[in-house]
Design a protein around this motif. Sequence first.
Motif, PDB file in Angstrom:
ATOM      1  N   THR A 253       0.347  -1.061  -0.042  1.00 33.68           N
ATOM      2  CA  THR A 253      -0.099  -0.056   0.507  1.00 33.68           C
ATOM      3  C   THR A 253       1.271   1.138   0.423  1.00 33.68           C
ATOM      4  O   THR A 253       2.451   1.665   0.600  1.00 33.68           O
ATOM      5  CB  THR A 253      -0.855  -0.527   0.830  1.00 33.68           C
ATOM      6  N   ASP A 254       0.328   2.110  -0.004  1.00 36.85           N
ATOM      7  CA  ASP A 254       0.977   3.312  -0.470  1.00 36.85           C
ATOM      8  C   ASP A 254       1.571   4.172   0.851  1.00 36.85           C
ATOM      9  O   ASP A 254       0.882   3.443   1.988  1.00 36.85           O
ATOM     10  CB  ASP A 254       0.231   5.051  -1.236  1.00 36.85           C
ATOM     11  N   PRO A 255       2.577   4.913   0.462  1.00 38.43           N
ATOM     12  CA  PRO A 255       3.655   4.702   0.045  1.00 38.43           C
ATOM     13  C   PRO A 255       4.829   3.204  -0.194  1.00 38.43           C
ATOM     14  O   PRO A 255       4.450   2.348   0.816  1.00 38.43           O
ATOM     15  CB  PRO A 255       4.342   5.878   1.197  1.00 38.43           C
ATOM     16  N   GLY A 256       5.369   3.091  -0.986  1.00 36.35           N
ATOM     17  CA  GLY A 256       6.026   2.352  -1.765  1.00 36.35           C
ATOM     18  C   GLY A 256       7.199   2.620  -0.711  1.00 36.35           C
ATOM     19  O   GLY A 256       8.199   4.026  -0.379  1.00 36.35           O
ATOM     20  N   PRO A 257       8.629   2.176  -1.024  1.00 36.81           N
ATOM     21  CA  PRO A 257       9.537   2.196  -0.682  1.00 36.81           C
ATOM     22  C   PRO A 257      10.415   2.205  -1.580  1.00 36.81           C
ATOM     23  O   PRO A 257      10.316   2.717  -2.949  1.00 36.81           O
ATOM     24  CB  PRO A 257      10.051   0.535  -0.543  1.00 36.81           C
ATOM     25  N   GLU A 258      11.936   3.395  -0.946  1.00 38.92           N
ATOM     26  CA  GLU A 258      12.847   4.041  -1.748  1.00 38.92           C
ATOM     27  C   GLU A 258      13.152   2.780  -2.468  1.00 38.92           C
ATOM     28  O   GLU A 258      13.482   1.538  -1.861  1.00 38.92           O
ATOM     29  CB  GLU A 258      13.416   4.819  -1.029  1.00 38.92           C
ATOM     30  N   LEU A 259      13.498   2.447  -3.889  1.00 37.12           N
ATOM     31  CA  LEU A 259      14.377   1.633  -4.213  1.00 37.12           C
ATOM     32  C   LEU A 259      16.305   2.159  -3.646  1.00 37.12           C
ATOM     33  O   LEU A 259      16.313   3.469  -4.402  1.00 37.12           O
ATOM     34  CB  LEU A 259      14.651   1.529  -5.424  1.00 37.12           C
ATOM     35  N   PRO A 260      17.134   1.090  -3.768  1.00 37.93           N
ATOM     36  CA  PRO A 260      18.446   1.906  -3.738  1.00 37.93           C
ATOM     37  C   PRO A 260      19.154   1.416  -4.716  1.00 37.93           C
ATOM     38  O   PRO A 260      18.374   1.176  -6.370  1.00 37.93           O
ATOM     39  CB  PRO A 260      18.942   0.502  -2.850  1.00 37.93           C
ATOM     40  N   ASP A 261      20.667   2.418  -5.076  1.00 40.87           N
ATOM     41  CA  ASP A 261      20.825   2.530  -6.321  1.00 40.87           C
ATOM     42  C   ASP A 261      20.830   1.157  -7.095  1.00 40.87           C
ATOM     43  O   ASP A 261      20.703   1.185  -8.708  1.00 40.87           O
ATOM     44  CB  ASP A 261      22.334   3.659  -6.182  1.00 40.87           C
ATOM     45  N   GLU A 262      21.587   0.756  -6.512  1.00 35.88           N
ATOM     46  CA  GLU A 262      21.594  -0.635  -7.461  1.00 35.88           C
ATOM     47  C   GLU A 262      20.442  -1.375  -8.402  1.00 35.88           C
ATOM     48  O   GLU A 262      20.559  -2.131  -9.367  1.00 35.88           O
ATOM     49  CB  GLU A 262      22.026  -1.669  -6.172  1.00 35.88           C
ATOM     50  N   VAL A 263      19.647  -1.597  -7.216  1.00 37.04           N
ATOM     51  CA  VAL A 263      18.299  -1.606  -7.701  1.00 37.04           C
ATOM     52  C   VAL A 263      17.158  -0.562  -9.154  1.00 37.04           C
ATOM     53  O   VAL A 263      17.573  -1.202 -10.464  1.00 37.04           O
ATOM     54  CB  VAL A 263      16.597  -1.794  -7.018  1.00 37.04           C
ATOM     55  N   VAL A 264      17.916   0.889  -9.001  1.00 38.73           N
ATOM     56  CA  VAL A 264      17.358   1.527 -10.224  1.00 38.73           C
ATOM     57  C   VAL A 264      18.796   1.106 -11.181  1.00 38.73           C
ATOM     58  O   VAL A 264      18.113   1.003 -12.664  1.00 38.73           O
ATOM     59  CB  VAL A 264      17.894   3.006  -9.394  1.00 38.73           C
ATOM     60  N   GLU A 265      20.156   0.942 -11.047  1.00 37.65           N
ATOM     61  CA  GLU A 265      20.583   1.170 -12.311  1.00 37.65           C
ATOM     62  C   GLU A 265      20.347  -0.761 -12.743  1.00 37.65           C
ATOM     63  O   GLU A 265      20.349  -0.556 -14.040  1.00 37.65           O
ATOM     64  CB  GLU A 265      22.452   1.053 -11.338  1.00 37.65           C
ATOM     65  N   ASN A 266      20.889  -1.412 -12.244  1.00 39.00           N
ATOM     66  CA  ASN A 266      19.970  -2.286 -13.173  1.00 39.00           C
ATOM     67  C   ASN A 266      18.890  -2.637 -13.553  1.00 39.00           C
ATOM     68  O   ASN A 266      18.717  -3.638 -14.828  1.00 39.00           O
ATOM     69  CB  ASN A 266      20.096  -4.032 -11.668  1.00 39.00           C
ATOM     70  N   THR A 267      17.615  -1.354 -12.784  1.00 37.93           N
ATOM     71  CA  THR A 267      16.022  -1.282 -14.051  1.00 37.93           C
ATOM     72  C   THR A 267      16.382  -1.500 -15.037  1.00 37.93           C
ATOM     73  O   THR A 267      15.862  -1.561 -16.422  1.00 37.93           O
ATOM     74  CB  THR A 267      15.292  -1.282 -12.246  1.00 37.93           C
ATOM     75  N   ARG A 268      17.245   0.180 -15.082  1.00 35.31           N
ATOM     76  CA  ARG A 268      17.228   0.651 -16.246  1.00 35.31           C
ATOM     77  C   ARG A 268      18.069  -0.132 -17.063  1.00 35.31           C
ATOM     78  O   ARG A 268      17.799   0.086 -17.957  1.00 35.31           O
ATOM     79  CB  ARG A 268      18.396   2.123 -16.064  1.00 35.31           C
ATOM     80  N   ALA A 269      18.699  -1.003 -17.210  1.00 36.63           N
ATOM     81  CA  ALA A 269      20.142  -2.047 -17.964  1.00 36.63           C
ATOM     82  C   ALA A 269      19.088  -2.696 -18.399  1.00 36.63           C
ATOM     83  O   ALA A 269      19.016  -3.236 -19.467  1.00 36.63           O
ATOM     84  CB  ALA A 269      21.188  -2.932 -17.082  1.00 36.63           C
ATOM     85  N   LYS A 270      17.462  -3.450 -17.398  1.00 37.25           N
ATOM     86  CA  LYS A 270      17.365  -4.034 -18.458  1.00 37.25           C
ATOM     87  C   LYS A 270      16.349  -3.385 -18.870  1.00 37.25           C
ATOM     88  O   LYS A 270      15.991  -4.081 -19.883  1.00 37.25           O
ATOM     89  CB  LYS A 270      15.835  -5.134 -17.226  1.00 37.25           C
ATOM     90  N   TYR A 271      15.563  -2.402 -19.056  1.00 37.16           N
ATOM     91  CA  TYR A 271      14.874  -1.834 -20.027  1.00 37.16           C
ATOM     92  C   TYR A 271      15.273  -1.554 -21.125  1.00 37.16           C
ATOM     93  O   TYR A 271      15.698  -1.840 -22.199  1.00 37.16           O
ATOM     94  CB  TYR A 271      13.806  -0.579 -19.249  1.00 37.16           C
ATOM     95  N   ALA A 272      16.768  -0.860 -20.824  1.00 36.65           N
ATOM     96  CA  ALA A 272      17.317  -0.653 -22.525  1.00 36.65           C
ATOM     97  C   ALA A 272      17.738  -1.225 -23.275  1.00 36.65           C
ATOM     98  O   ALA A 272      17.711  -2.084 -24.636  1.00 36.65           O
ATOM     99  CB  ALA A 272      19.177   0.145 -21.886  1.00 36.65           C
ATOM    100  N   GLU A 273      17.883  -2.850 -22.556  1.00 29.38           N
ATOM    101  CA  GLU A 273      18.511  -4.077 -23.063  1.00 29.38           C
ATOM    102  C   GLU A 273      16.973  -4.935 -23.881  1.00 29.38           C
ATOM    103  O   GLU A 273      16.984  -4.796 -25.273  1.00 29.38           O
ATOM    104  CB  GLU A 273      19.474  -5.559 -22.277  1.00 29.38           C
ATOM    105  N   ALA A 274      16.084  -4.342 -23.076  1.00 30.23           N
ATOM    106  CA  ALA A 274      15.008  -5.038 -23.986  1.00 30.23           C
ATOM    107  C   ALA A 274      14.692  -4.018 -25.252  1.00 30.23           C
ATOM    108  O   ALA A 274      14.710  -4.416 -26.516  1.00 30.23           O
ATOM    109  CB  ALA A 274      14.019  -4.902 -22.534  1.00 30.23           C
ATOM    110  N   PHE A 275      14.403  -2.858 -24.790  1.00 38.54           N
ATOM    111  CA  PHE A 275      14.285  -1.926 -26.245  1.00 38.54           C
ATOM    112  C   PHE A 275      16.019  -2.508 -26.749  1.00 38.54           C
ATOM    113  O   PHE A 275      14.899  -2.416 -28.566  1.00 38.54           O
ATOM    114  CB  PHE A 275      14.846   0.041 -25.465  1.00 38.54           C
TER     115      PHE A 275
END
Length: 284
Positions: A253-275
Amino acid sequence: MTNSLADLRLAASGKVREIYEDGDELIMVASDRISVYDVILPTGIPDKGKVLTQMSLFWFELTGDIVPNHFISEDVPPEAAGRGMRVKKLEMYPIECVVRGYLSGSGWKEYRESGAVCGIELPEGLTESDKLPEPIFTPATKAELGDHDENIDFDRAAEIIGNRPLLEELRRVSIEIYKTAADHAADRGIIVADTKFEFGSSPGAEVVLGDEVLTPDSSRFWPADDYEPGRGQASFDKQYVRDYSNTVDWDHTDPGPELPDEVVENTRAKYAEAFERITGRSLD
């Protein structure tokens, strides 16, 4: 071209997008926000909005001979460049058109409970992530912001739309788009496990593809070289963030958790690779 988004009326703001009115047209702008379990997280994913928009444009072009879509041009104010698209106004249908080629997520949960998904009986003995004999159409309600979408059967979806032949056409088109996309992605080492589409009507066209299409936000993308039925799969989509959110003390439920830098970087990399794998284009 309109000079600034600030000059336009904000027509809607969702979990990820803002939609602005520009005369008889709309400008749809994807942000870097990310939501899981229908909650917008306080941490964004850099370049996510660009991936969602540019990947949707790729699929609109690839599937344009199957069904018309709402895309007009990338003629948008400078601050929305790369993340925005100019689109037709549609009368949107009040359901999400989900197609599943593999058994995962809420479909897997439903199958374990009943042996069926959205009223569609499936063979006995399937395991998590199994490929289905044929892709299935499993509609869902469109939830209000903060609520959860609900899987429904074909009859209930036909009641909501009020036109059974129209829903049959939405099913046909949805499955055809899915098959086309799944074949394209498979050639590039990606499995499209499932996806959701939204359709509307415009003058002279009863079925027009709208919203975003076959992005990491609206689909499950799995790397084919790591695929193994009987378990959850590695993914290029936001399942990675969902999985992280389940490791912290959060009740969805709201509010959601902050994401650590590692999760942010890995998520960006996954989106970019898929694209980049799907489109053959560089994100940068």
